[in-house]
Structures are given as structure tokens and as C-alpha cells.
Write a protein that holds these residues in place. Structure first.
Motif, PDB file in Angstrom:
ATOM      1  N   VAL A  24       0.759  -1.020  -0.129  1.00 38.84           N
ATOM      2  CA  VAL A  24       0.015   0.059  -0.139  1.00 38.84           C
ATOM      3  C   VAL A  24       0.856   1.238   0.067  1.00 38.84           C
ATOM      4  CG1 VAL A  24      -1.664   1.377   1.185  1.00 38.84           C
ATOM      5  CG2 VAL A  24      -2.027  -1.242   1.203  1.00 38.84           C
ATOM      6  N   GLU A  25       0.718   2.066  -1.053  1.00 40.84           N
ATOM      7  CA  GLU A  25       1.398   3.336  -1.053  1.00 40.84           C
ATOM      8  C   GLU A  25       0.541   4.437  -0.820  1.00 40.84           C
ATOM      9  OE1 GLU A  25       4.231   3.919  -4.508  1.00 40.84           O
ATOM     10  OE2 GLU A  25       3.863   6.148  -4.455  1.00 40.84           O
ATOM     11  N   PHE A  26       1.077   5.396  -0.173  1.00 43.54           N
ATOM     12  CA  PHE A  26       0.226   6.735   0.029  1.00 43.54           C
ATOM     13  C   PHE A  26       1.089   7.874  -0.571  1.00 43.54           C
ATOM     14  CE2 PHE A  26      -1.099  10.485   1.958  1.00 43.54           C
ATOM     15  CZ  PHE A  26      -2.526  10.772   1.489  1.00 43.54           C
ATOM     16  N   SER A  27       0.087   8.767  -1.277  1.00 39.11           N
ATOM     17  CA  SER A  27       0.957   9.749  -1.819  1.00 39.11           C
ATOM     18  C   SER A  27       0.367  11.095  -1.146  1.00 39.11           C
ATOM     19  CB  SER A  27       0.857   9.890  -3.420  1.00 39.11           C
ATOM     20  OG  SER A  27       1.755   8.952  -4.063  1.00 39.11           O
ATOM     21  N   CYS A  28       1.003  12.154  -1.110  1.00 38.01           N
ATOM     22  CA  CYS A  28       0.633  13.474  -0.482  1.00 38.01           C
ATOM     23  C   CYS A  28       0.732  14.229  -1.638  1.00 38.01           C
ATOM     24  CB  CYS A  28       1.519  14.016   0.428  1.00 38.01           C
ATOM     25  SG  CYS A  28       1.712  12.744   1.899  1.00 38.01           S
ATOM     26  N   GLU A  29      -0.528  14.301  -2.576  1.00 37.43           N
ATOM     27  CA  GLU A  29      -0.601  15.025  -3.774  1.00 37.43           C
ATOM     28  C   GLU A  29      -0.091  16.615  -3.371  1.00 37.43           C
ATOM     29  OE1 GLU A  29      -4.134  15.515  -5.587  1.00 37.43           O
ATOM     30  OE2 GLU A  29      -3.318  16.104  -7.614  1.00 37.43           O
ATOM     31  N   ASP A  30       0.702  17.197  -4.463  1.00 35.85           N
ATOM     32  CA  ASP A  30       1.268  18.710  -4.454  1.00 35.85           C
ATOM     33  C   ASP A  30       1.808  18.839  -2.944  1.00 35.85           C
ATOM     34  OD1 ASP A  30       1.505  21.153  -5.206  1.00 35.85           O
ATOM     35  OD2 ASP A  30      -0.391  21.840  -4.333  1.00 35.85           O
ATOM     36  N   ALA A  31       2.785  17.591  -2.490  1.00 34.09           N
ATOM     37  CA  ALA A  31       3.459  17.618  -1.442  1.00 34.09           C
ATOM     38  C   ALA A  31       4.472  18.808  -1.374  1.00 34.09           C
ATOM     39  CB  ALA A  31       4.272  16.464  -0.970  1.00 34.09           C
ATOM     40  N   SER A  32       4.955  18.991  -2.485  1.00 38.28           N
ATOM     41  CA  SER A  32       6.212  20.283  -2.362  1.00 38.28           C
ATOM     42  C   SER A  32       5.785  21.779  -2.028  1.00 38.28           C
ATOM     43  CB  SER A  32       6.833  20.127  -4.149  1.00 38.28           C
ATOM     44  OG  SER A  32       5.988  20.264  -4.922  1.00 38.28           O
TER      45      SER A  32
ATOM     46  N   THR B 183       3.138  10.650   9.044  1.00 44.83           N
ATOM     47  CA  THR B 183       2.957   9.787  10.181  1.00 44.83           C
ATOM     48  C   THR B 183       1.814   9.079  10.192  1.00 44.83           C
ATOM     49  OG1 THR B 183       4.325  11.670  11.565  1.00 44.83           O
ATOM     50  CG2 THR B 183       3.109   9.963  12.841  1.00 44.83           C
ATOM     51  N   GLU B 184       0.533   9.666  10.170  1.00 52.46           N
ATOM     52  CA  GLU B 184      -0.643   8.953   9.941  1.00 52.46           C
ATOM     53  C   GLU B 184      -0.751   7.846   9.071  1.00 52.46           C
ATOM     54  OE1 GLU B 184      -2.934   8.962  12.228  1.00 52.46           O
ATOM     55  OE2 GLU B 184      -1.730  10.251  13.236  1.00 52.46           O
ATOM     56  N   ALA B 185      -0.293   8.220   7.867  1.00 55.06           N
ATOM     57  CA  ALA B 185      -0.098   7.039   6.749  1.00 55.06           C
ATOM     58  C   ALA B 185       0.531   5.893   7.051  1.00 55.06           C
ATOM     59  CB  ALA B 185       0.303   7.719   5.406  1.00 55.06           C
ATOM     60  N   ILE B 186       1.749   6.198   7.868  1.00 55.85           N
ATOM     61  CA  ILE B 186       2.477   4.999   8.240  1.00 55.85           C
ATOM     62  C   ILE B 186       1.867   4.300   9.439  1.00 55.85           C
ATOM     63  CG2 ILE B 186       4.819   4.263   9.324  1.00 55.85           C
ATOM     64  CD1 ILE B 186       5.847   6.761   7.698  1.00 55.85           C
ATOM     65  N   ARG B 187       1.302   5.067  10.276  1.00 59.75           N
ATOM     66  CA  ARG B 187       0.614   4.320  11.079  1.00 59.75           C
ATOM     67  C   ARG B 187      -0.552   3.669  11.067  1.00 59.75           C
ATOM     68  NH1 ARG B 187      -0.521   8.963  15.344  1.00 59.75           N
ATOM     69  NH2 ARG B 187       1.627   8.981  16.078  1.00 59.75           N
ATOM     70  N   ALA B 188      -1.093   3.982   9.762  1.00 58.69           N
ATOM     71  CA  ALA B 188      -2.394   3.167   9.339  1.00 58.69           C
ATOM     72  C   ALA B 188      -1.719   1.932   8.464  1.00 58.69           C
ATOM     73  CB  ALA B 188      -3.139   4.013   8.393  1.00 58.69           C
ATOM     74  N   GLY B 189      -0.524   1.884   8.318  1.00 55.91           N
ATOM     75  CA  GLY B 189       0.080   0.839   7.318  1.00 55.91           C
ATOM     76  C   GLY B 189       0.703   0.998   6.172  1.00 55.91           C
ATOM     77  N   ALA B 190       0.781   2.279   5.733  1.00 61.81           N
ATOM     78  CA  ALA B 190       1.422   2.367   4.231  1.00 61.81           C
ATOM     79  C   ALA B 190       2.923   2.092   4.389  1.00 61.81           C
ATOM     80  CB  ALA B 190       1.453   3.772   4.031  1.00 61.81           C
ATOM     81  N   ARG B 191       3.241   1.347   3.388  1.00 68.41           N
ATOM     82  CA  ARG B 191       4.448   0.739   3.282  1.00 68.41           C
ATOM     83  C   ARG B 191       5.515   1.655   2.514  1.00 68.41           C
ATOM     84  NH1 ARG B 191       4.667  -3.180   6.580  1.00 68.41           N
ATOM     85  NH2 ARG B 191       3.562  -5.194   6.127  1.00 68.41           N
ATOM     86  N   ILE B 192       4.645   2.525   1.555  1.00 63.56           N
ATOM     87  CA  ILE B 192       5.511   3.372   0.846  1.00 63.56           C
ATOM     88  C   ILE B 192       4.899   4.765   0.998  1.00 63.56           C
ATOM     89  CG2 ILE B 192       6.461   4.186  -1.444  1.00 63.56           C
ATOM     90  CD1 ILE B 192       4.991   0.751  -1.295  1.00 63.56           C
ATOM     91  N   VAL B 193       5.660   5.848   1.171  1.00 69.18           N
ATOM     92  CA  VAL B 193       5.169   7.162   1.326  1.00 69.18           C
ATOM     93  C   VAL B 193       5.816   8.230   0.363  1.00 69.18           C
ATOM     94  CG1 VAL B 193       4.789   9.244   2.445  1.00 69.18           C
ATOM     95  CG2 VAL B 193       4.235   7.083   3.710  1.00 69.18           C
ATOM     96  N   ASN B 194       4.863   8.766  -0.738  1.00 70.15           N
ATOM     97  CA  ASN B 194       5.337   9.343  -2.003  1.00 70.15           C
ATOM     98  C   ASN B 194       5.087  10.900  -1.570  1.00 70.15           C
ATOM     99  OD1 ASN B 194       5.844  10.053  -4.662  1.00 70.15           O
ATOM    100  ND2 ASN B 194       4.048   9.689  -5.247  1.00 70.15           N
ATOM    101  N   LEU B 195       6.142  11.606  -1.993  1.00 74.26           N
ATOM    102  CA  LEU B 195       5.915  13.278  -1.979  1.00 74.26           C
ATOM    103  C   LEU B 195       6.064  13.811  -3.142  1.00 74.26           C
ATOM    104  CD1 LEU B 195       8.561  13.378   1.274  1.00 74.26           C
ATOM    105  CD2 LEU B 195       6.116  13.459   0.993  1.00 74.26           C
TER     106      LEU B 195
END
Ligand code: KIV
Ligand code: ZN
Length: 538
Positions: free
Chosen positions: A146-154, A166-178
Motif C-alpha cells: 500500500v502506497e500513500f501519496s501526498c499530492e502537491d507535497a512540494s 506519520t498517520e499514513a505510516i501508522r495506518a500501514g502504508a509501506r511506501i510514502v510518496n512526496l
């Protein structure tokens, strides 16, 4: 086959290549592909040894659902995933679309910048945190990847961004995209964002950080590499850098930068770089894209040394002006490969060397056409072979096919064309005159097909040198608010032009069927794909 220095999946430290040619790339105008074409590209991505294939956005349309479903079943090596918003119906569609994948995944996104929250989503920051937690945990009940992306992160506030991660990781995301969604970031700043998140976000060390950049300021590759230098271990990119607006990070540029400047980056991808050029050509032919000659790695001039002083240097020692070898990226050496006496075995072997899967084509037909080409041309180059196979692939799933073409022209009379097409297996003929031989031929084809689209773009390229060279024609036509590309290759330019238009009209029909809510089942049959279960409702 991987290169000698290619890291294995077990290596602790390597850069995962997340290919989004079929989703973010395909999203841009003029780059649309049908299901069968996407499957062919996905198979080439598998040969490239990319780690992840983003095959589409399942909930966006029945066509996209079908594409993800077929790609998921067609490839076994890479993870196949679908994009999804944080909505329940999106997540369900995405999960169903990758059901048949050997390695399924899901990519959930939600914007985090204030500008997106206020104007696009009308959500508060609290709403975003709740939605991310819900969506990621929901997906993790079914899948590990499960990957989560924070659209418009920059363009997001870093403190809030850190909370979302932090919330995405706590919920179980394996990959976080910025993502740098708007292509606004510059390398130092984008790199610092990764360093900051890796320092501040709880659980940062348990996940893979991913970079996803757009090229609005021409910095997508530089930004992605800056992210790698600051700990990102996944780069999201597309073949030839296709994508929204100015495009996405170019896969071939990132992969070759990591490899060529390993002294600086210290990490590699697992891509088989010798498959880069075949992939680039295949995609360009599929979407009718003309690659600029100066495009790094894959452009016609990328390895050409014109200046006398450079040629002299390269002849004395290659490394004087060359930082990479053309053969390392799979550029054919333009040598005579086969002749009219070559047997089927040699033909199949050469195709394999060029990265073409002989099982994915009608070999008997391709071999007959190769022999016909040998009769016409004195020398047959690797690129001629790739064009010939591309043509064979295109004609397999077509409802319109060229049966015969006669053109008469003189300097005193208007050119006239007589064309016979097979329309759903039945032969139909028409003749027409026109401003030139190609125009006459196009008018006759329009008559048979019963449609007169607007010809937006038409270009001819000689694949190899000489007057007997194969010519490659690309065209872009639009009709009824649908724009499609077409390609054709033949040693006769008028025939290549006819094939290009016929290819475009075939794609137009598929798009019209999809728009009318009908699934073009003939494509599934032609490509040995599983027929739809009928459950693809977006
Ligand atoms: O550019 C972007 O932000 C995206 C996301 C959906 C990952 O494509
Ligand atoms: Zn994007």
C-alpha cells in the motif's frame, strides 16, 4: 537478463523504479493507449525489470479498470497497482482490478497543500488526516503493498505534511510518496523536504520514501535525483518522460544517471538498461510520438559525434567524449543483421536480442514480411526489424486492414488512389483523387471507413538511410472529440501513410466503443487476454 552490476531484489539498498507510463503518462493528450497496447508496453516494462507498474486508475473509467485488470494478469514479475482516491468505491475498484496480479498493490492519494484543500477539495486539515487513516487502513486489510501519496507535497506546509505521513505510516502504508505535482520545486529544496520528513516523521525508517516529479521547469530528473541523495529509494517515472503538461521524470535519464554517476549516488536501480532503447521505440511507435533528436539517452543524436574534433577524440579513445556506451542502453549498432538467406531461427534469435518476445507476435506472418522486405531492400537493419514487428503487432487486433492500394500520378494530372480495405473481414473498395498521392489515398480510405476525421498532424521519418529505407509515418487525427495517433511503416511512403491512417481509425473505433460503454472484446481475443468478467463498472 539483468546487467552484471544490477542489484537483486534482496539487496538492502537500491532505487525502486515505479513506472507510471500507463497511468500518469497515458493521461496526457495524444498519449492514450488501448488495452492491448497497454499490455504490450507492460510486457516490455517487465523485460526492463521495473519494480512496480502503475497500470491505470481503475475507478476513473471502465476502460481503465479493464487495462489494470489485463496488465495485472499479463505480467508476473513487477508489482501491478492501480491509483485510487481515498473513497471507498475507488478502493474497491482498485482492489478488484489487481485481483489477478501475482504481486498486487494499491496507490492511494490525497492532496495536502492548503491551496488544494481550500479550492479543490473543500476539506480541512483534520478531514485530510481522517481520510488518510481510513483509506490506508482499509486497503491494508486486503493488501500488503500500500502506497500513500501526498499530492502537491512540494507546496504543502512541511509540519502538516509530516503529520499526514506519520498517520499514513501508522495506518500501514509501506511506501510514502512526496510528489512535486506542479513541477514547481527546485532540486535543493525538494531534497531537503525528504531529509526533513525522514528526520521528523514517526516510523520514517520503516518505509520506502518515493519521489514523483513533473517537468514544468525542466527539473523533474534533477529533483528525483536530489530526493535519492536525501534517502528516497523509489522514483516514479515514465518511458521517454511522457506525462501531464511538460511530462514526468524520464525513466531512462534517471536510471542512466544513477548508473553513470554511481560515484555520486552510491545506489543503482534494478533495470536492465539494454531494454531501454527498445522500450523507448515501442512506446514512441505506439502513441505516435516523435522523440526529439537531442533527447538524452534515446534521441537520434544522443550518441552521435558530429564535430570533427569530437570524432577525432572518440576515434582515438572512446572515453574522450562518451560517458555511456550506446549498446548499454540497447541502441542497435545499425549493422547488417540478416539477409534474404537468413533462416527462421536466425530471425527469431535476432528478435530476442532486440528485446522482442516472439510469442507476442504472429511469427509466421512477421517472417514472411521480413522475407518480402529482404527482396526489396539490399540491407536490413535492426531498426527495420523493429519497425516491421511494430507494424505486425499493430495489425493483429484491427477491424480495418489494408488489402490493396494503387496510386496513379503524373506531373500533369491529379493523383488518383484506388484502395481496398478489409472491414471486419469483408473487402470494400473506393477510389478518390486528391492534392497529392497521400491525400488521394486518405480520401479513398475516409470513403470506405465512412468517417472524415481532422488530420491534426502528419510526419514521415526514414528509419534507416537510403531511398529503399523503411519509412515510418505518424499521424494524429481527431473526430467527435476523440484524438488518436496512428503509425505505419513500409518501404513505400504512400503505403506507410495508409497504414498509419488505418491504425488511427482502428484506435478511434476502440475509443468510440469504450465511450458507448461497450467493451471491445475482439481486442481481448486477439491478445489472448482473459475475457472481462463483466464486473467492470466505474
Ligand atoms: O502528480 C501527482 O501528484 C500524481 C499523484 C496522483 C501521485 O500523479
Ligand atoms: Zn503525477
Amino acid at each position: 537478463m539483468a546487467n552484471a552490476s544490477t542489484p537483486t531484489a534482496e539487496s538492502a539498498d537500491y532505487v525502486r523504479i515505479f513506472d507510471t507510463t500507463l497511468r500518469d503518462g497515458e493521461q496526457s493528450p495524444g498519449c492514450t493507449m488501448n488495452v492491448a497496447e497497454k499490455v504490450v508496453i507492460a510486457r516490455q516494462l517487465e523485460r526492463l525489470n521495473v519494480d512496480i507498474i502503475e497500470a491505470g486508475f481503475a475507478a476513473s473509467s471502465p476502460g481503465d479498470f479493464e487495462s489494470v485488470r489485463c496488465v495485472a494478469q499479463a505480467v508476473r514479475g513487477p508489482v501491478v497497482l492501480s491509483l485510487s482516491r481515498t473513497r471507498e468505491e475507488d478502493i474497491e475498484q482498485a482492489l478488484r482490478s489487481v485481483d489477478g496480479a501475482a504481486r498486487p498493490g494499491i496507490h492511494i492519494f490525497l492532496a495536502t497543500s492548503d491551496i488544494h484543500l481550500k479550492y479543490k477539495l473543500q476539506m480541512t486539515r483534520e478531514d485530510v488526516l481522517t481520510a488518510v487513516t481510513w483509506a490506508v487502513s482499509r486497503a491494508r486489510q486486503h493488501l500488503d503493498h500500500v502506497e500513500f501519496s501526498c499530492e502537491d507535497a512540494s507546496r504543502s506546509d512541511w509540519e502538516f505534511l509530516a503529520k499526514v505521513c506519520t498517520e499514513a505510516i501508522r495506518a500501514g502504508a509501506r511506501i510514502v510518496n512526496l510528489p512535486d505535482t506542479t513541477g514547481h520545486a527546485i532540486p535543493q529544496e525538494y531534497g531537503r523536504m525528504f531529509a526533513y520528513m525522514r528526520e521528523k516523521v514517526e516510523g520514517a525508517e520503516q518505509i520506502i520514501w518515493s519521489a514523483h516529479c513533473h517537468n514544468d521547469l525542466g527539473l523533474a530528473v534533477a529533483n528525483s535525483l536530489a530526493a535519492v541523495q536525501n534517502g528516497a529509494r523509489q522514483v516514479e517515472c515514465t518511458i521517454n518522460g511522457i506525462g501531464e503538461r511538460a511530462g514526468n521524470t524520464s525513466m531512462e535519464e534517471v536510471v542512466m544517471a544513477l548508473r553513470t554517476r554511481r560515484d555520486q549516488f552510491g545506489v543503482l536501480s534494478r533495470v536492465d538498461t539494454r531494454q531501454i532503447y527498445p522500450a523507448s521505440r515501442l512506446l514512441a511507435q505506439t502513441i505516435g510520438q516523435v522523440i526529439p533528436a537531442t533527447k538524452p539517452i534515446v534521441g537520434d543524436n544522443a550518441f552521435a559525434h558530429e564535430a570533427g574534433i569530437h570524432q577525432d577524440g572518440v576515434l582515438k579513445h572512446r572515453l574522450t567524449y562518451e560517458i555511456m556506451k550506446p549498446e548499454d542502453v540497447g541502441i542497435p549498432s545499425n549493422k547488417l543483421v540478416l539477409g534474404k538467406h537468413s533462416g527462421r531461427h536466425a530471425f527469431v534469435n535476432r528478435l530476442k536480442e532486440l528485446g522482442v518476445d516472439p510469442e507476442a507476435i504472429d511469427l509466421k506472418r512477421a517472417f514472411t514480411e521480413f522475407k518480402a522486405l529482404c527482396d526489396k531492400k539490399k540491407v536490413v537493419y535492426d531498426e527495420d526489424l523493429l519497425a516491421l514487428v511494430g507494424e505486425e503487432v499493430r495489425q493483429r487486433s484491427d477491424f480495418l486492414a489494408l488489402a490493396d492500394l494503387r496510386v496513379t500520378a503524373s506531373s500533369k494530372t491529379m493523383p488518383c488512389a484506388e484502395v481496398t480495405l478489409r472491414v471486419d473481414g469483408v473487402e470494400r473498395s473506393a477510389s478518390a483523387s486528391g492534392d497529392g498521392m497521400v491525400d488521394a489515398c486518405y480520401q479513398a480510405i475516409y470513403r470506405i471507413a465512412g468517417v472524415t476525421p481532422t488530420l491534426e498532424r502528419y510526419s514521415v521519418k526514414s528509419i534507416t538511410g537510403g531511398t529503399d529505407a523503411l519509412g515510418e509515418v505518424s499521424c494524429l487525427v481527431s473526430h467527435d472529440e476523440i484524438t488518436v495517433a496512428g503509425q505505419g511503416a513500409h518501404s513505400d511512403i504512400v503505403t506507410a501513410s495508409a497504414l498509419a491512417l488505418i491504425n488511427a481509425l482502428n484506435r478511434l473505433r476502440v475509443r468510440q466503443e469504450l465511450r458507448a460503454g461497450r467493451k471491445p472484446q475482439h481486442l481481448a481475443a486477439a491478445w489472448d487476454l482473459p475475457k472481462s468478467s463483466g464486473s467492470a463498472k466505474a
